[in-house]
Write a protein that holds these residues in place. Structure first.
Motif, PDB file in Angstrom:
ATOM      1  N   ILE A 280       0.861  -1.188   0.000  1.00 20.22           N
ATOM      2  CA  ILE A 280       0.000   0.000   0.000  1.00 20.22           C
ATOM      3  C   ILE A 280       0.898   1.239   0.000  1.00 20.22           C
ATOM      4  O   ILE A 280       1.696   1.427   0.920  1.00 20.22           O
ATOM      5  N   VAL A 281       0.797   2.049  -1.027  1.00 18.33           N
ATOM      6  CA  VAL A 281       1.523   3.320  -1.206  1.00 18.33           C
ATOM      7  C   VAL A 281       3.004   3.211  -0.834  1.00 18.33           C
ATOM      8  O   VAL A 281       3.549   4.064  -0.136  1.00 18.33           O
ATOM      9  N   GLY A 282       3.660   2.191  -1.338  1.00 15.25           N
ATOM     10  CA  GLY A 282       5.067   2.004  -1.043  1.00 15.25           C
ATOM     11  C   GLY A 282       5.965   2.477  -2.172  1.00 15.25           C
ATOM     12  O   GLY A 282       5.675   2.217  -3.347  1.00 15.25           O
ATOM     13  N   PRO A 283       7.074   3.168  -1.885  1.00 10.68           N
ATOM     14  CA  PRO A 283       8.031   3.547  -2.928  1.00 10.68           C
ATOM     15  C   PRO A 283       8.676   2.309  -3.544  1.00 10.68           C
ATOM     16  O   PRO A 283       9.037   1.371  -2.841  1.00 10.68           O
ATOM     17  N   PRO A 320      13.606  -1.548  -4.984  1.00 10.66           N
ATOM     18  CA  PRO A 320      12.970  -2.785  -5.433  1.00 10.66           C
ATOM     19  C   PRO A 320      12.835  -2.895  -6.952  1.00 10.66           C
ATOM     20  O   PRO A 320      12.941  -3.997  -7.505  1.00 10.66           O
ATOM     21  N   ILE A 321      12.608  -1.754  -7.638  1.00 14.27           N
ATOM     22  CA  ILE A 321      12.420  -1.808  -9.090  1.00 14.27           C
ATOM     23  C   ILE A 321      13.654  -2.360  -9.794  1.00 14.27           C
ATOM     24  O   ILE A 321      13.558  -2.960 -10.878  1.00 14.27           O
ATOM     25  N   GLN A 349       5.042   2.340 -11.950  1.00 14.17           N
ATOM     26  CA  GLN A 349       6.215   1.801 -12.647  1.00 14.17           C
ATOM     27  C   GLN A 349       6.461   0.347 -12.257  1.00 14.17           C
ATOM     28  O   GLN A 349       6.870  -0.470 -13.087  1.00 14.17           O
ATOM     29  N   MET A 350       6.179   0.004 -10.996  1.00 12.23           N
ATOM     30  CA  MET A 350       6.316  -1.388 -10.575  1.00 12.23           C
ATOM     31  C   MET A 350       5.278  -2.271 -11.253  1.00 12.23           C
ATOM     32  O   MET A 350       5.593  -3.353 -11.782  1.00 12.23           O
ATOM     33  N   VAL A 351       4.029  -1.819 -11.258  1.00 13.03           N
ATOM     34  CA  VAL A 351       2.962  -2.595 -11.893  1.00 13.03           C
ATOM     35  C   VAL A 351       3.238  -2.790 -13.378  1.00 13.03           C
ATOM     36  O   VAL A 351       3.088  -3.896 -13.931  1.00 13.03           O
ATOM     37  N   ALA A 352       3.665  -1.719 -14.058  1.00  9.40           N
ATOM     38  CA  ALA A 352       3.926  -1.808 -15.494  1.00  9.40           C
ATOM     39  C   ALA A 352       5.035  -2.812 -15.800  1.00  9.40           C
ATOM     40  O   ALA A 352       4.927  -3.627 -16.737  1.00  9.40           O
TER      41      ALA A 352
END
Length: 402
Positions: A280-283, A320-321, A349-352
């Motif tokens: 939830i709302v994590g960088p 993480p990315i 950007q993570m989801v994509a």
């Protein structure tokens, strides 16, 4: 932080220490007549309330030490969220939050505080628990600790579902608090109790960077996001795997804000431990995170996390990315479109990237929310989605209460 008395007739900073417990003093109250002092100590997350009745209201070190100290017995381990004394010091009013009951008002009669050093427990005077779930149906956490990678002790709260046993192993979710300068404490969490009712345990540790354990421990997180605390979380996963009632193949991880960052760090850099995750709302990218915070945060961000230009190599290595191709666990990402602290791009950007890689990811965006939830309907929708996600991934279809 201890309790000190400042003498106004002396030089600046002339303090006389009255109480120096090994834990933080969180609240202090003195009755208007100066005869009764009460203070709250946060001992490993649990509130303890102490009272002294001072002779003739003499507030000095000698009178303080001569007055007997009395501890008020609590109904159950919990957190005193507010404390007030009557003008004559004969009664205290408390707001107590416990793991099996949200905050309620209690009163304590202090008239008998004296040499006997005995006092009756607080009496509950409000009943605001909507739904009136019997307390015996809810779970009280167990305080536990484990030794982490550098020999430090990490404490936390372990919630065990009622039917869990070596013969009936259950999944567990590792819950990582936000902040990171905050503390997991034994207060009521509807989300935890819902998962427990469904048969999913919870482990909520206070990893390095948490408050309540001294400034040195708290500041270990500075400019080390994704460093020592990630190793603490790896040790937490191994600790859970060592418990005979935990299914080692069904461990999930959950967190919001910093806890969301830590969740993404876990599944991208320690992928072997996790069967499901909710962020939830994590960088996800510490460089873009540091670049996008409000201007008033930038100096603090450079000290706290790192400067996006000078420390770009460190921030890239800890993001993480950078390790997105290692993610194996199914992931639910929840984000507020108007978040000023963690911009929606951190989630998107993570989801994509996960979708490009063909990994399992779900995305829930709240157009009218920021960093967290201000609307009750959205709060319920978000945590219901998180609970249902863990149920699907850790329990499977048709699972009942556990």
């Amino acid at each position: 932080m201890g309790l000190a008395l400042h003498r106004p007739d002396g030089p600046p900073g002339n303090l006389e220490w009255l109480e120096t417990p090994p834990w933080d003093v969180e609240a202090v109250e003195l009755s208007r007549d100066g005869r009764v002092a009460a203070w709250v100590v946060n001992e490993n997350g649990v509130s303890r309330l102490f009272v002294r009745r001072l002779a003739a209201g003499a507030l000095d070190g000698e009178a303080w030490r001569a007055a007997p100290v009395v501890e008020v017995p609590m109904p159950e381990a919990g957190v005193i969220a507010a404390l007030a004394l009557s003008a004559d010091g004969r009664r205290a009013v408390l707001l107590i939050n416990r793991s099996r009951r949200p905050a309620e008002v209690y009163t304590v009669e202090l008239a008998e505080v004296g040499p006997s050093r005995q006092i009756a427990p607080p009496r509950q005077v409000t009943d605001g628990f909507i739904g009136a779930i019997p307390e015996e149906e809810l779970v009280v956490p167990e305080p536990v600790s484990y030794v982490t990678w550098d020999g430090r002790g990490i404490s936390g709260w372990l919630y065990r579902p009622r039917k869990a046993s070596p013969e009936h192993r259950v999944p567990v979710v590792l819950s990582i608090h936000g902040g990171p300068e905050a503390q997991e404490r034994p207060t009521y969490s509807a989300f935890y109790q819902l998962l427990l009712h469904r048969g999913i345990g919870i482990f909520a540790p206070n990893i390095r960077g948490s408050t309540g354990y001294g400034r040195t421990f708290q500041r270990l997180i500075y400019r080390d996001w994704g460093g020592g605390e990630l190793k603490d979380l790896g040790e937490a996963a191994r600790f859970l795997r060592s418990l005979d009632w935990v299914d080692p193949d069904r461990i999930g991880v959950f967190g919001g804000s910093f806890g969301g960052f830590a969740t993404l760090s876990c599944i991208s850099r320690l992928p072997e431990y996790w069967a499901a995750a909710v962020d939830i709302v994590g960088p996800s990218n510490l460089i873009t995170f540091a670049q996008s915070v409000p201007p008033t945060w930038r100096d603090f961000m450079a000290e706290w996390v790192g400067d996006p230009e000078r420390d770009a190599e460190l921030l890239r290595e800890r993001s993480p990315i950078t390790y997105v191709d290692q993610i194996r666990a199914p992931l639910l990402v929840i984000q507020g479109a108007k978040d000023p602290r963690v911009h929606r791009n951190e989630s998107e950007q993570m989801v994509a990237r996960l979708r490009e890689l063909g990994r399992e990811v779900e995305y829930l965006l709240f157009e009218d929310e920021g960093h967290g939830f201000t609307k009750r309907a959205n709060n319920l929708k978000a945590f219901r989605a998180a609970a249902e996600f863990f149920e699907r991934k850790l329990l499977g279809p048709g699972a009942g209460p556990g």
